[in-house]
Design a protein around this motif. Structure first.
Motif, PDB file in Angstrom:
ATOM      1  N   ASP A   1     -11.254   2.395  -2.250  1.00 49.99           N
ATOM      2  CA  ASP A   1     -10.153   1.157  -3.351  1.00 49.99           C
ATOM      3  C   ASP A   1      -9.107   1.174  -1.988  1.00 49.99           C
ATOM      4  O   ASP A   1      -8.537   0.001  -2.057  1.00 49.99           O
ATOM      5  N   PHE A   2      -8.026   2.480  -2.190  1.00 46.34           N
ATOM      6  CA  PHE A   2      -7.119   2.192  -2.058  1.00 46.34           C
ATOM      7  C   PHE A   2      -7.111   1.497  -0.273  1.00 46.34           C
ATOM      8  O   PHE A   2      -6.461   1.170   0.161  1.00 46.34           O
ATOM      9  N   LYS A   3      -8.222   2.564   0.531  1.00 50.24           N
ATOM     10  CA  LYS A   3      -7.894   1.734   1.925  1.00 50.24           C
ATOM     11  C   LYS A   3      -8.526   0.796   2.273  1.00 50.24           C
ATOM     12  O   LYS A   3      -8.241  -0.059   3.089  1.00 50.24           O
ATOM     13  N   GLN A   4      -9.794   0.077   1.522  1.00 54.65           N
ATOM     14  CA  GLN A   4      -9.749  -1.216   1.160  1.00 54.65           C
ATOM     15  C   GLN A   4      -9.054  -2.365   1.096  1.00 54.65           C
ATOM     16  O   GLN A   4      -9.288  -3.742   1.074  1.00 54.65           O
ATOM     17  N   GLY A   5      -7.685  -1.628   0.343  1.00 54.57           N
ATOM     18  CA  GLY A   5      -6.998  -3.166  -0.530  1.00 54.57           C
ATOM     19  C   GLY A   5      -7.247  -2.940  -1.464  1.00 54.57           C
ATOM     20  O   GLY A   5      -6.036  -4.403  -2.474  1.00 54.57           O
ATOM     21  N   LYS A   6      -7.800  -2.793  -2.027  1.00 55.79           N
ATOM     22  CA  LYS A   6      -8.414  -3.388  -3.675  1.00 55.79           C
ATOM     23  C   LYS A   6      -7.498  -2.805  -4.975  1.00 55.79           C
ATOM     24  O   LYS A   6      -6.808  -2.471  -5.994  1.00 55.79           O
ATOM     25  N   LEU A   7      -6.509  -1.412  -4.104  1.00 62.35           N
ATOM     26  CA  LEU A   7      -5.643  -0.531  -5.334  1.00 62.35           C
ATOM     27  C   LEU A   7      -4.328  -0.557  -4.036  1.00 62.35           C
ATOM     28  O   LEU A   7      -4.430   0.264  -3.177  1.00 62.35           O
ATOM     29  N   PRO A   8      -3.352  -1.753  -5.169  1.00 63.01           N
ATOM     30  CA  PRO A   8      -2.180  -0.967  -4.124  1.00 63.01           C
ATOM     31  C   PRO A   8      -1.531   0.126  -3.970  1.00 63.01           C
ATOM     32  O   PRO A   8      -0.443   0.383  -3.450  1.00 63.01           O
ATOM     33  N   ILE A   9      -1.620   0.418  -5.088  1.00 60.55           N
ATOM     34  CA  ILE A   9      -1.186   2.546  -5.271  1.00 60.55           C
ATOM     35  C   ILE A   9      -1.468   3.386  -5.788  1.00 60.55           C
ATOM     36  O   ILE A   9      -2.343   3.593  -6.261  1.00 60.55           O
ATOM     37  N   LEU A  10      -1.684   4.278  -4.971  1.00 61.38           N
ATOM     38  CA  LEU A  10      -2.536   5.816  -5.369  1.00 61.38           C
ATOM     39  C   LEU A  10      -1.424   7.041  -5.569  1.00 61.38           C
ATOM     40  O   LEU A  10      -0.208   7.489  -4.796  1.00 61.38           O
TER      41      LEU A  10
ATOM     42  N   GLY B   1      -4.866  15.570   6.344  1.00 59.24           N
ATOM     43  CA  GLY B   1      -6.635  15.001   6.659  1.00 59.24           C
ATOM     44  C   GLY B   1      -6.736  13.389   5.773  1.00 59.24           C
ATOM     45  O   GLY B   1      -8.131  13.524   6.512  1.00 59.24           O
ATOM     46  N   LEU B   2      -5.915  12.677   5.445  1.00 51.66           N
ATOM     47  CA  LEU B   2      -6.399  11.882   5.370  1.00 51.66           C
ATOM     48  C   LEU B   2      -5.661  10.746   6.052  1.00 51.66           C
ATOM     49  O   LEU B   2      -4.596  10.961   5.920  1.00 51.66           O
ATOM     50  N   HIS B   3      -6.326   9.906   7.106  1.00 49.96           N
ATOM     51  CA  HIS B   3      -5.739   8.457   7.951  1.00 49.96           C
ATOM     52  C   HIS B   3      -6.152   7.688   7.446  1.00 49.96           C
ATOM     53  O   HIS B   3      -7.170   7.047   6.761  1.00 49.96           O
ATOM     54  N   ILE B   4      -4.877   6.914   6.461  1.00 48.73           N
ATOM     55  CA  ILE B   4      -5.369   5.821   6.007  1.00 48.73           C
ATOM     56  C   ILE B   4      -4.894   4.170   6.412  1.00 48.73           C
ATOM     57  O   ILE B   4      -3.253   4.606   6.260  1.00 48.73           O
ATOM     58  N   GLU B   5      -5.760   3.660   6.997  1.00 48.17           N
ATOM     59  CA  GLU B   5      -4.736   2.435   7.914  1.00 48.17           C
ATOM     60  C   GLU B   5      -4.025   1.514   7.649  1.00 48.17           C
ATOM     61  O   GLU B   5      -4.022   1.190   5.751  1.00 48.17           O
ATOM     62  N   GLY B   6      -2.297   1.237   7.417  1.00 52.19           N
ATOM     63  CA  GLY B   6      -1.658   0.435   6.975  1.00 52.19           C
ATOM     64  C   GLY B   6      -0.837   1.178   5.376  1.00 52.19           C
ATOM     65  O   GLY B   6      -0.084   0.528   4.932  1.00 52.19           O
ATOM     66  N   VAL B   7      -0.822   2.166   5.816  1.00 53.22           N
ATOM     67  CA  VAL B   7       0.242   2.940   4.751  1.00 53.22           C
ATOM     68  C   VAL B   7       1.496   2.447   4.707  1.00 53.22           C
ATOM     69  O   VAL B   7       1.896   3.152   5.955  1.00 53.22           O
ATOM     70  N   SER B   8       2.797   1.294   4.010  1.00 52.40           N
ATOM     71  CA  SER B   8       3.523   1.271   4.305  1.00 52.40           C
ATOM     72  C   SER B   8       4.663   1.768   3.605  1.00 52.40           C
ATOM     73  O   SER B   8       5.597   2.283   4.124  1.00 52.40           O
TER      74      SER B   8
ATOM     75  N   ARG C   1       1.236  -1.244  -0.090  1.00 54.03           N
ATOM     76  CA  ARG C   1      -0.092   0.144   0.149  1.00 54.03           C
ATOM     77  C   ARG C   1       0.419   1.226   0.092  1.00 54.03           C
ATOM     78  O   ARG C   1       1.440   1.174   0.812  1.00 54.03           O
ATOM     79  N   THR C   2       0.909   1.696  -1.344  1.00 55.57           N
ATOM     80  CA  THR C   2       2.043   3.421  -1.047  1.00 55.57           C
ATOM     81  C   THR C   2       1.354   4.329  -1.943  1.00 55.57           C
ATOM     82  O   THR C   2       0.356   3.743  -2.925  1.00 55.57           O
ATOM     83  N   MET C   3       1.317   5.349  -1.306  1.00 55.29           N
ATOM     84  CA  MET C   3       1.178   6.739  -1.258  1.00 55.29           C
ATOM     85  C   MET C   3       2.228   7.344  -2.442  1.00 55.29           C
ATOM     86  O   MET C   3       3.694   7.311  -1.819  1.00 55.29           O
TER      87      MET C   3
END
Length: 466
Positions: free
Chosen positions: A289-298, A307-314, A246-248
């Motif tokens: 989709d990114f939060k639920q893990g359906k999308l690996p890269i954003l 302001g974005l709190h997304i669990e598990g951004v590695s 999970r990458t931004m």
């Protein structure tokens, strides 16, 4: 400090337990004793350390202790971006599910009349961006006269995005500052923000958590110096080597973000782009989709850095180093949130290297540098064409690129034709040149438009009789 030690209503305690919180974060430990006693607070802390929960707990406690009318809002939370508004509303629904308070989010890009109707029906807490809140306020859809508590989140971003005039418009229509409680939270509190606090708040207590280091403790930072042409091969090598789930990826411009989107998808790395002009519903679907893990890269521009709190951004990757030093802190703050660990990778090319010194001065630390081995670069990747720039629209009624002039007024929309060249004076021709004794240039000058009904002799461009 544990939440059980604080004087909080049971309804709020239950929401805290259901959210899985037991111990206060540093900013919550410093803020809650003051805010729960009714004092105004201006708090500075690293992003992802629990500022939202700090002001929501205070807000729920105050509204439950003081019963008021539900016809008009009793609390107002102002945020600079739509994503942050949605996140605050979600946290409010989680922490306040047992409080019986109605929370309404107001922001642009979604159904205008639906939000208007919901606001007219009544809400205890309104969370919104300044623009649409002012729109409904001018229509008298709601009133600010009953506001008991004001929260301003990411106030420095309000300045950066040009919302300060709108913010002042709203603040001047609230009850007097000593008749409400005021809280302000941000990752950075500059001098201009504190001037705003002293103008519209009631002797606020200024709190700062870990000011010596701006970045989160659990973020592992690394910097690669790389040429512009080698950035994408290195990015592919890093993605393949580290297996980032999970990458931004942050980039400075929308056009470059779209180009990177094409290249990553063509090389087997599914991704999506969010930027300022992406339609709101589409943006929310991408984030879900990114939060639920359906999308690996954003891939994101700086509109998504706060302001974005997304669990598990590695991993967070700065494909472009930001031009604003503060944006570096907010970008890498998308990982290692709520006590977890994460890694921030920055790629400094020929342009980005100029911003590095200011960033390191701002965070009061040197970013560790690594040098990529040759085998880390991927060269056998699929090439994609760079998207073409969209042609500029021709200004209405103005000159186009060819220098066309607009039609003169009174001409019925038609451009007046150029006048015909005057006929050459009847003078003896110079030395004969050809059958007619005239050069082609002289013939052209002597031509004139035929009158209606005139006929020309065969093989001649002149009317009969000349």
């Amino acid at each position: 400090m544990r939440f059980d030690e604080l004087s909080i209503p049971e309804e709020v305690r239950q929401g805290i337990r259901e959210a899985g919180f037991t111990e206060c974060t540093p900013i919550q430990e410093q803020t809650l004793p003051l805010s729960l006693s009714g004092k105004d607070v201006a708090g500075q802390a690293q992003t992802g350390t629990g500022k939202t929960a700090a002001f929501l707990i205070t807000l729920f406690t105050r509204l439950l202790e003081n019963k008021g009318s539900k016809q008009q809002p009793r609390a107002l939370i102002l945020a600079p971006t739509r994503e942050l508004v949605v996140q605050i509303e979600a946290d409010a629904q989680l922490l306040g599910r047992n409080c019986g308070l109605v929370t309404q989010a107001i922001y642009g890009g979604v159904d205008y009349m639906k939000q208007r109707s919901a606001l007219r029906e009544g809400a205890d807490i309104v969370v919104g961006t300044p623009g649409r809140l002012i729109d409904y306020l001018k229509q008298k859809v709601y009133s600010l006269k009953g506001i008991e508590m004001l929260v301003i989140d990411e106030a420095d971003r309000m300045f950066d995005m040009g919302f300060i005039a709108d913010l002042r418009f709203i603040l001047r229509r609230l009850p007097p500052y000593d008749q409400r409680q005021n809280l302000m939270f941000s990752a950075t509190l500059s001098q201009r923000v504190m001037e705003l606090a002293y103008e519209f708040m009631n002797m606020p207590e200024k709190l700062s958590v870990t000011p010596e280091k701006m970045t989160a403790e659990r973020v592992e930072q690394v910097l690669f110096h790389v040429s512009r042409k080698e950035k994408f091969p290195l990015l592919l090598g890093l993605l393949r080597r580290d297996g980032m789930e999970r990458t931004m990826i942050f980039i400075n411009t929308k056009r470059e973000a779209e180009y990177l989107f094409d290249r990553l998808n063509a090389n087997g790395f599914p991704c999506r782009v969010i930027s300022g002009d992406v339609e709101q519903r589409k943006r929310m679907r991408i984030l879900d989709d990114f939060k639920q893990g359906k999308l690996p890269i954003l891939i994101a521009t700086d509109v998504a850095s706060r302001g974005l709190h997304i669990e598990g951004v590695s991993h967070v990757i700065n494909y472009d180093l930001p031009q604003d030093s503060e944006d570096y802190v907010h970008r890498i703050g998308r990982t290692a949130r709520a006590g977890s660990e994460g890694k921030a990778i920055s790629l400094a090319d020929e342009d980005g290297a100029f911003f590095l010194e200011a960033i390191e001065e701002y965070i009061k630390d040197k970013i560790p540098t690594e040098w990529a081995e040759d085998d880390l670069f991927v060269h056998d990747y699929v090439r994609t064409p760079r998207p073409k720039r969209k042609p500029e629209a021709k200004p209405a009624g103005g000159r186009g690129r060819s220098g066309d002039r607009p039609a003169r007024s009174g001409s019925g929309g038609r451009v007046k034709p150029k006048p015909a060249a005057a006929a050459a004076p009847s003078a003896p021709a110079p030395a004969a040149e050809g059958a007619t004794g005239e050069t082609p240039a002289a013939k052209k000058r002597r031509r004139r438009r035929r009158k209606p009904g005139e006929k020309t002799e065969p093989g001649s461009s002149l009317p009969q009789g000349e």
